[in-house]
Write an enzyme that holds these catalytic residues in place. Structure first.
Site, mmCIF file in Angstrom:
data_model
loop_
_atom_site.group_PDB
_atom_site.id
_atom_site.type_symbol
_atom_site.label_atom_id
_atom_site.label_comp_id
_atom_site.label_asym_id
_atom_site.label_seq_id
_atom_site.Cartn_x
_atom_site.Cartn_y
_atom_site.Cartn_z
ATOM 1 C CG ASN A 1 -0.306 0.138 2.523
ATOM 2 O OD1 ASN A 1 0.434 1.101 2.734
ATOM 3 N ND2 ASN A 1 -0.527 -0.795 3.450
ATOM 4 C CG ASN B 1 -6.906 -6.520 7.143
ATOM 5 O OD1 ASN B 1 -5.922 -5.873 7.470
ATOM 6 N ND2 ASN B 1 -7.950 -5.963 6.557
ATOM 7 N NE ARG C 1 -2.032 -8.597 5.999
ATOM 8 C CZ ARG C 1 -2.899 -7.934 6.745
ATOM 9 N NH1 ARG C 1 -3.458 -6.834 6.284
ATOM 10 N NH2 ARG C 1 -3.246 -8.367 7.948
ATOM 11 C CG HIS D 1 -8.106 -2.427 4.222
ATOM 12 N ND1 HIS D 1 -6.912 -2.713 4.845
ATOM 13 C CD2 HIS D 1 -8.404 -3.513 3.456
ATOM 14 C CE1 HIS D 1 -6.499 -3.918 4.468
ATOM 15 N NE2 HIS D 1 -7.378 -4.421 3.616
ATOM 16 C CG ASP E 1 -10.177 -0.753 8.706
ATOM 17 O OD1 ASP E 1 -9.422 -0.353 7.801
ATOM 18 O OD2 ASP E 1 -9.872 -1.685 9.484
ATOM 19 C CB ALA F 1 2.595 -1.337 8.208
ATOM 20 C CB CYS G 1 -5.532 -1.786 11.089
ATOM 21 S SG CYS G 1 -5.980 -0.557 9.900
HETATM 22 N N1 ARG Z 1 0.167 -3.448 5.811
HETATM 23 C C1 ARG Z 1 -1.159 -3.918 5.942
HETATM 24 C C2 ARG Z 1 -1.753 -4.150 4.548
HETATM 25 O O1 ARG Z 1 -1.429 -3.389 3.667
HETATM 26 C C3 ARG Z 1 -1.997 -2.963 6.720
HETATM 27 C C4 ARG Z 1 -3.394 -3.451 6.968
HETATM 28 C C5 ARG Z 1 -4.251 -2.441 7.650
HETATM 29 N N2 ARG Z 1 -5.482 -3.026 8.035
HETATM 30 C C6 ARG Z 1 -6.677 -2.436 7.943
HETATM 31 N N3 ARG Z 1 -7.696 -3.064 8.418
HETATM 32 N N4 ARG Z 1 -6.844 -1.286 7.342
HETATM 33 O O2 ARG Z 1 -2.503 -5.059 4.311
#
Ligand code: ARG
Length: 267
Positions: free
Chosen positions: A19, A69, A88, A164, A166, A252, A258
């Site tokens: 991201n 997630n 992931r 995302h 959230d 991140a 998150c």
């Molecule tokens: N580095 C993770 C990703 O890019 C961060 C996830 C953040 N999670 C969230 N629910 N917004 O997947």
């Protein structure tokens, strides 16, 4: 008492870039991340009254701290996530094992359909607001709605920084959200306006501090430090805000919400 799932940051780090916030050249400090994670844990348990359950961190899974997630809960049923990126996808197995050990009824969308759990699907009352494009695919929404027996409203996410749901949309109670309008297209903004009577519009500067990525526990709201405008608006509406620094996790692309998953979406 509301309960949440968290994973301690033993193996957390910025080890790949999936991201726009993640840059390997801007690594997280393990010590500061640990302190910040513990600060969040304390705010949630001691100030906001949550019970936190933990799953074991796994080596080679630096993003496993972002438990939002892992899946999406409703009652004893959990829709397991299918991550968009291979980096992931490794997390799917340990999270599945954890849900199984806890006795949840596990359901899933078909292989090859990406769905990133509560990160992209948030209940406002009985309606599930779902984000798509960067991670979760739009076709997952209908399937998740069928699996959980709820109405789904789909929102396209148009800014890669808010990849995302959230990160830019935070249900505060059955009639109120805090959200960052620029993260949505015109149609999405109209959907939100039509379905949510009370809306707090978050400013760009605080949206970039992940203001919308807040954990809501009844009238308590736990969020990243450095979002005074949202905190003031929350107080005006009778919420109690608790801020705690989470900058190491911003590296991140994540913050308070998150780092947690709601475990108690009882019907
Ligand atoms: N580095 C993770 C990703 O890019 C961060 C996830 C953040 N999670 C969230 N629910 N917004 O997947």
């Amino acid at each position: 008492m509301p309960s949440l799932l968290m994973v301690p940051p033993d193996h957390y780090g910025v080890e790949y870039e999936i991201n726009p916030w993640m840059r390997r050249s801007n690594p997280a400090s393990p010590e500061i991340a640990r302190r910040q994670w513990e600060g969040l844990y304390r705010a949630l348990t001691e100030e906001a009254g949550a019970t936190v359950l933990q799953a074991a961190p796994q080596p080679g899974m630096p993003d496993m701290v972002f438990t939002a997630n892992a899946g999406l809960m409703r009652g004893r049923r959990v829709v397991l996530s299918r991550f968009r990126y291979p980096e992931r996808q490794r997390e799917e197995e340990p999270f599945r094992r954890w849900f199984q050990e806890q006795g949840y009824e596990m359901v899933e969308v078909p292989p090859g359909t990406s769905f990133e759990g509560e990160g992209d699907a948030l209940f406002l009352g009985d309606t599930l607001f779902s984000g798509y494009y960067h991670r979760t695919e739009a076709r997952a929404h209908r399937l998740v709605g069928e699996l959980l027996g709820c109405r789904v409203l789909s929102l396209e996410l148009v800014d890669p920084h808010f990849y995302h749901l959230d990160t830019c949309f935070c249900p505060l109670d059955a009639e109120t959200v805090a959200y960052y309008p620029a993260a949505f297209d015109e149609y999405g903004r109209r959907v939100i306006e039509a379905h949510v009577p009370h809306r707090i519009e978050v400013e760009a500067e605080e949206a970039a501090r992940f203001a919308c990525n807040a954990v809501v526990l009844g009238r308590h709201v736990v969020l990243n430090a450095g979002c005074p405008m949202l905190e003031r608006q929350l107080r005006e509406r009778g919420f109690v805000s608790h801020s705690t620094p989470l900058d190491e996790f911003l590296k991140a692309g994540g913050s308070a919400k998150c780092l947690t998953l709601h475990l108690d979406r009882w019907l």
